[in-house]
Scaffold this motif. Structure first.
Motif, short mmCIF file in Angstrom:
data_model
loop_
_atom_site.label_atom_id
_atom_site.label_comp_id
_atom_site.label_asym_id
_atom_site.label_seq_id
_atom_site.Cartn_x
_atom_site.Cartn_y
_atom_site.Cartn_z
N GLN A 270 0.81 -1.22 0.00
CA GLN A 270 0.00 0.00 0.00
C GLN A 270 0.84 1.27 0.00
O GLN A 270 0.30 2.37 -0.20
CB GLN A 270 -0.92 0.01 1.22
CG GLN A 270 -0.19 0.16 2.54
CD GLN A 270 -1.11 0.12 3.73
OE1 GLN A 270 -2.33 0.11 3.57
NE2 GLN A 270 -0.56 0.08 4.92
N ASN A 271 2.14 1.15 0.22
CA ASN A 271 3.00 2.34 0.23
C ASN A 271 3.25 2.82 -1.20
O ASN A 271 3.71 2.04 -2.04
CB ASN A 271 4.33 2.02 0.90
CG ASN A 271 4.18 1.69 2.36
OD1 ASN A 271 3.27 2.18 3.03
ND2 ASN A 271 5.07 0.85 2.89
N PRO A 272 2.97 4.07 -1.50
CA PRO A 272 3.25 4.58 -2.85
C PRO A 272 4.75 4.71 -3.09
O PRO A 272 5.55 4.85 -2.16
CB PRO A 272 2.56 5.95 -2.86
CG PRO A 272 2.51 6.35 -1.42
CD PRO A 272 2.37 5.09 -0.63
N ILE A 273 5.15 4.64 -4.36
CA ILE A 273 6.55 4.74 -4.76
C ILE A 273 6.78 6.12 -5.39
O ILE A 273 6.16 6.44 -6.41
CB ILE A 273 6.92 3.65 -5.77
CG1 ILE A 273 6.60 2.26 -5.19
CG2 ILE A 273 8.37 3.75 -6.17
CD1 ILE A 273 6.72 1.15 -6.20
N PRO A 274 7.64 6.94 -4.81
CA PRO A 274 7.90 8.25 -5.43
C PRO A 274 8.55 8.07 -6.80
O PRO A 274 9.46 7.26 -6.98
CB PRO A 274 8.87 8.92 -4.44
CG PRO A 274 8.70 8.18 -3.16
CD PRO A 274 8.35 6.78 -3.53
N LEU A 275 8.09 8.86 -7.77
CA LEU A 275 8.63 8.82 -9.13
C LEU A 275 9.54 10.02 -9.32
O LEU A 275 9.06 11.14 -9.50
CB LEU A 275 7.50 8.81 -10.15
CG LEU A 275 7.89 8.54 -11.61
CD1 LEU A 275 8.50 7.15 -11.74
CD2 LEU A 275 6.68 8.67 -12.52
N PRO A 276 10.86 9.84 -9.30
CA PRO A 276 11.78 11.00 -9.41
C PRO A 276 11.70 11.64 -10.79
O PRO A 276 11.22 11.03 -11.77
CB PRO A 276 13.16 10.37 -9.17
CG PRO A 276 12.90 9.05 -8.53
CD PRO A 276 11.58 8.58 -9.08
N GLY B 251 2.42 12.04 -9.12
CA GLY B 251 3.86 11.87 -9.11
C GLY B 251 4.33 10.66 -8.34
O GLY B 251 5.50 10.57 -7.98
N GLN B 252 3.42 9.72 -8.10
CA GLN B 252 3.75 8.51 -7.36
C GLN B 252 3.19 7.29 -8.09
O GLN B 252 2.18 7.38 -8.79
CB GLN B 252 3.19 8.55 -5.93
CG GLN B 252 3.79 9.64 -5.06
CD GLN B 252 3.16 9.67 -3.68
OE1 GLN B 252 1.98 9.35 -3.52
NE2 GLN B 252 3.94 10.04 -2.68
N ILE B 253 3.85 6.14 -7.91
CA ILE B 253 3.39 4.88 -8.47
C ILE B 253 2.62 4.13 -7.39
O ILE B 253 3.15 3.88 -6.30
CB ILE B 253 4.56 4.03 -8.98
CG1 ILE B 253 5.39 4.82 -10.00
CG2 ILE B 253 4.06 2.74 -9.61
CD1 ILE B 253 6.66 4.11 -10.42
N ILE B 254 1.40 3.75 -7.70
CA ILE B 254 0.54 3.06 -6.74
C ILE B 254 0.19 1.69 -7.31
O ILE B 254 -0.33 1.59 -8.42
CB ILE B 254 -0.74 3.86 -6.45
CG1 ILE B 254 -0.37 5.23 -5.86
CG2 ILE B 254 -1.65 3.10 -5.50
CD1 ILE B 254 -1.56 6.14 -5.64
N ARG C 283 -4.28 -4.33 -6.07
CA ARG C 283 -4.61 -5.75 -6.20
C ARG C 283 -6.12 -5.90 -6.36
O ARG C 283 -6.90 -5.09 -5.87
CB ARG C 283 -4.12 -6.54 -4.98
CG ARG C 283 -4.76 -6.17 -3.67
CD ARG C 283 -4.34 -7.18 -2.60
NE ARG C 283 -5.01 -6.93 -1.34
CZ ARG C 283 -4.46 -6.28 -0.31
NH1 ARG C 283 -3.25 -5.79 -0.42
NH2 ARG C 283 -5.13 -6.12 0.82
N PRO C 284 -6.56 -6.96 -7.05
CA PRO C 284 -7.99 -7.11 -7.33
C PRO C 284 -8.82 -7.59 -6.15
O PRO C 284 -10.04 -7.34 -6.11
CB PRO C 284 -8.03 -8.14 -8.48
CG PRO C 284 -6.79 -8.95 -8.29
CD PRO C 284 -5.76 -8.00 -7.74
N SER D 154 0.03 -11.36 -1.03
CA SER D 154 1.47 -11.61 -1.11
C SER D 154 2.06 -11.03 -2.40
O SER D 154 3.16 -10.47 -2.39
CB SER D 154 1.75 -13.11 -1.02
OG SER D 154 1.14 -13.81 -2.10
N LEU D 155 1.35 -11.15 -3.51
CA LEU D 155 1.83 -10.59 -4.77
C LEU D 155 1.83 -9.06 -4.76
O LEU D 155 2.62 -8.43 -5.47
CB LEU D 155 0.99 -11.10 -5.94
CG LEU D 155 1.11 -12.58 -6.28
CD1 LEU D 155 0.16 -12.95 -7.40
CD2 LEU D 155 2.55 -12.94 -6.66
N HIS D 156 0.95 -8.48 -3.95
CA HIS D 156 0.87 -7.03 -3.86
C HIS D 156 2.18 -6.45 -3.32
O HIS D 156 2.78 -5.54 -3.91
CB HIS D 156 -0.31 -6.63 -2.95
CG HIS D 156 -0.64 -5.19 -3.01
ND1 HIS D 156 -1.42 -4.55 -2.06
CD2 HIS D 156 -0.31 -4.22 -3.91
CE1 HIS D 156 -1.55 -3.28 -2.37
NE2 HIS D 156 -0.89 -3.06 -3.48
N GLY D 157 2.65 -6.99 -2.20
CA GLY D 157 3.90 -6.51 -1.64
C GLY D 157 5.10 -6.83 -2.51
O GLY D 157 6.04 -6.03 -2.63
#
Length: 200
Positions: A6-12, A48-51, A54-55, A63-66
């Motif tokens: 669930q943590n977003p990934i910052p996109l530099p 500006g973040q990658i989210i 999961r379905p 498990s695949l989400h993380g």
């Protein structure tokens, strides 16, 4: 929810991410990485973040989400700043030196072990003086090795190959002639195992 997924990934800035035919490609200033991610997990760019999404909340999707989030984050970090591992050569007379792009190791055998770098791998050798790292020339033999690569998976495999280059220390059972310094610190920080009590 998955606490990692669930943590977003910052996109530099200067990094782009695309997906085509199930393959996710990340391009940045340090290079390009492509990987096929689990098809059940999708991702989107928002603010500006990658989210990653999961379905469902099934065990498999959680498990695949993380996992997917971690793989995408490693790709973004790799193309932004090169991943690096520092390894210490442990053993009497153990040394490392560069022979062109190859790494030559003296690890207690009758001959030096010459290792060719995997694709994308870069070797450096040097010495560590009071916390400061000094990279040496290509002709001197030094007790520290730096391994760099934008692909974290390839980096880990190359470090594992280096650790298998020589036999384990037979008297104190230290395991490997080359040991990552962070592994050594974590091992020394473990609490001592309590002594077993006698049943008498």
């Amino acid at each position: 929810m998955s606490r990692i997924g669930q943590n977003p990934i910052p996109l530099p800035d200067g990094v782009t991410i695309t997906q085509e035919d199930g393959v996710t490609t990340v391009k940045g200033p340090k290079g390009t990485l492509a990987r096929q991610l689990p098809p059940a997990i999708s991702w989107k760019i928002e603010g500006g973040q990658i989210i990653c999404e999961r379905p469902s909340d099934s065990k498999e999707h959680r498990s695949l989400h993380g996992l997917t989030r971690t793989l995408v984050d490693n790709m973004v970090v790799g193309v932004t700043k090169v991943n690096e591992k520092r390894m210490e050569v442990q053993g009497v007379g153990y040394r490392a030196e560069l022979q062109g792009a190859n790494l030559s190791l003296l690890v207690g055998l009758s001959h030096p072990v010459v290792m060719e770098p995997m694709p994308g791998i870069e070797f450096e050798v040097g010495i560590d003086t009071k916390g400061g790292y000094i990279v040496s020339g290509t002709t001197q033999r030094m007790p520290f090795v730096i391994v760099r690569c934008i692909d974290k998976e390839v980096l880990g495999q190359q470090c594992a190959n280096i650790r298998r280059s020589g036999p384990a220390e037979p008297y104190k059972g230290r395991g490997h002639p080359l040991l990552r310094r962070e592994d050594k610190d974590a091992r020394s920080a473990r609490p001592a195992r309590p002594l077993a009590r006698s049943r008498n």
